[in-house]
Design a protein around this motif. Structure first.
Motif, PDB file in Angstrom:
ATOM      1  N   GLY A  96       0.782  -1.226   0.000  1.00 22.52           N
ATOM      2  CA  GLY A  96       0.000   0.000   0.000  1.00 22.52           C
ATOM      3  C   GLY A  96       0.815   1.278   0.000  1.00 22.52           C
ATOM      4  N   LYS A  97       2.135   1.152   0.110  1.00 21.50           N
ATOM      5  CA  LYS A  97       3.017   2.320   0.016  1.00 21.50           C
ATOM      6  C   LYS A  97       3.699   2.298  -1.353  1.00 21.50           C
ATOM      7  N   GLU A  98       4.026   3.465  -1.872  1.00 19.97           N
ATOM      8  CA  GLU A  98       4.694   3.516  -3.169  1.00 19.97           C
ATOM      9  C   GLU A  98       6.066   2.870  -3.077  1.00 19.97           C
ATOM     10  N   ARG A  99       6.366   1.997  -4.017  1.00 24.69           N
ATOM     11  CA  ARG A  99       7.639   1.285  -4.091  1.00 24.69           C
ATOM     12  C   ARG A  99       8.234   1.496  -5.472  1.00 24.69           C
ATOM     13  N   THR A 100       9.555   1.344  -5.577  1.00 24.80           N
ATOM     14  CA  THR A 100      10.243   1.519  -6.851  1.00 24.80           C
ATOM     15  C   THR A 100      11.078   0.290  -7.158  1.00 24.80           C
ATOM     16  N   LEU A 101      10.970  -0.187  -8.375  1.00 23.83           N
ATOM     17  CA  LEU A 101      11.777  -1.292  -8.875  1.00 23.83           C
ATOM     18  C   LEU A 101      12.565  -0.773 -10.076  1.00 23.83           C
ATOM     19  N   VAL A 102      13.897  -0.935 -10.066  1.00 26.08           N
ATOM     20  CA  VAL A 102      14.744  -0.548 -11.185  1.00 26.08           C
ATOM     21  C   VAL A 102      15.423  -1.809 -11.715  1.00 26.08           C
ATOM     22  N   THR A 103      15.312  -2.052 -13.020  1.00 22.25           N
ATOM     23  CA  THR A 103      15.901  -3.248 -13.613  1.00 22.25           C
ATOM     24  C   THR A 103      17.414  -3.107 -13.733  1.00 22.25           C
ATOM     25  N   LYS A 104      18.073  -4.210 -13.964  1.00 17.39           N
ATOM     26  CA  LYS A 104      19.474  -4.199 -14.370  1.00 17.39           C
ATOM     27  C   LYS A 104      19.530  -3.596 -15.773  1.00 17.39           C
ATOM     28  N   GLY A 123      -4.339   0.911  -6.556  1.00 20.69           N
ATOM     29  CA  GLY A 123      -2.972   0.740  -6.998  1.00 20.69           C
ATOM     30  C   GLY A 123      -2.680   1.317  -8.369  1.00 20.69           C
ATOM     31  N   TYR A 124      -1.383   1.372  -8.691  1.00 23.37           N
ATOM     32  CA  TYR A 124      -0.947   1.886  -9.993  1.00 23.37           C
ATOM     33  C   TYR A 124       0.479   1.449 -10.275  1.00 23.37           C
ATOM     34  N   ILE A 125       0.857   1.619 -11.550  1.00 31.04           N
ATOM     35  CA  ILE A 125       2.238   1.434 -12.004  1.00 31.04           C
ATOM     36  C   ILE A 125       2.537   2.553 -12.998  1.00 31.04           C
ATOM     37  N   TYR A 126       3.736   3.138 -12.897  1.00 32.81           N
ATOM     38  CA  TYR A 126       4.275   4.055 -13.902  1.00 32.81           C
ATOM     39  C   TYR A 126       5.612   3.488 -14.350  1.00 32.81           C
ATOM     40  N   ARG A 177       2.274   1.097  -6.578  1.00 31.83           N
ATOM     41  CA  ARG A 177       1.582   1.052  -5.287  1.00 31.83           C
ATOM     42  C   ARG A 177       0.484   0.002  -5.392  1.00 31.83           C
ATOM     43  N   ASP A 178       0.379  -0.837  -4.391  1.00 38.85           N
ATOM     44  CA  ASP A 178      -0.605  -1.913  -4.332  1.00 38.85           C
ATOM     45  C   ASP A 178      -0.709  -2.615  -5.684  1.00 38.85           C
TER      46      ASP A 178
END
Length: 187
Positions: A96-104, A123-126, A177-178
């Protein structure tokens, strides 16, 4: 109560392992299937054995089977059917909190990014494009992505695609998020 004493300390959960080359394997420590809600026949040695193979349903899911109650005497052994979303065996999970994923850093061919994902209504994704050192390259953001789809094409807010980054080392940054991100591919 179970119908017999525990037969040993063997693993009774099904776990997930994967390999890209068939020689080097990654094992997840979390249970993928468990013996389920306790009853008089389960949670003893030999529960939750997955059947060999995965069946393609022809839809958005695969079918997997397990056999239970292996050690129980005098009762039929149930076979359980599980539906698993295509390419959905593992995911990056944003709570439920905004998280960030960065690829290799990656180099791709094609112009279209497709993702397999799931969000809640909240929820959402950008998606952003970064250079190999992590600096933002895309002037535009992707649209807010939400829903549940195994093959969503991603565009930037100005309608452009990913073709200008083809053949160059980039990273993708997913702000979520979510949401669950299962897989991605370029076409």
């Amino acid at each position: 109560e179970t119908t017999e004493k525990r037969g040993g300390l063997a693993l009774t959960d099904a776990i997930f392992i994967h390999s890209r080359d068939g020689e080097n394997w990654h094992r997840y420590n979390e249970a993928y299937f468990t013996p389920g809600y306790e009853n008089e026949h389960n949670w003893v040695y030999g529960d939750c054995y997955p059947a060999y193979g995965i069946v393609d349903s022809g839809r958005e899911v695969y079918y997997m089977y397990t056999k239970d109650w292996h050690r129980s005497v005098g009762c039929p052994k149930p076979i359980n059917l599980y539906e698993v979303r295509k390419d959905g065996f593992a995911c990056y999970l944003a709570d439920g909190k905004e998280r960030t994923l960065v690829t290799k850093p990656l180099i791709f061919s094609g112009k279209d990014l497709h993702i397999n994902f799931q969000t809640s209504a909240y929820g959402y994704i950008y998606v952003d494009v970064l250079d190999k050192d992590g600096h933002k390259l895309s002037e535009n953001e992707s649209f807010e992505i939400y829903g549940d789809n195994i093959d969503r094409r991603i565009l930037f807010s100005d309608g452009s695609d990913f073709s200008k980054y083809e053949g160059k080392p980039i990273r993708l940054r997913f702000i979520m998020r979510d949401a669950k991100l299962y897989s991605l591919k370029f076409d």
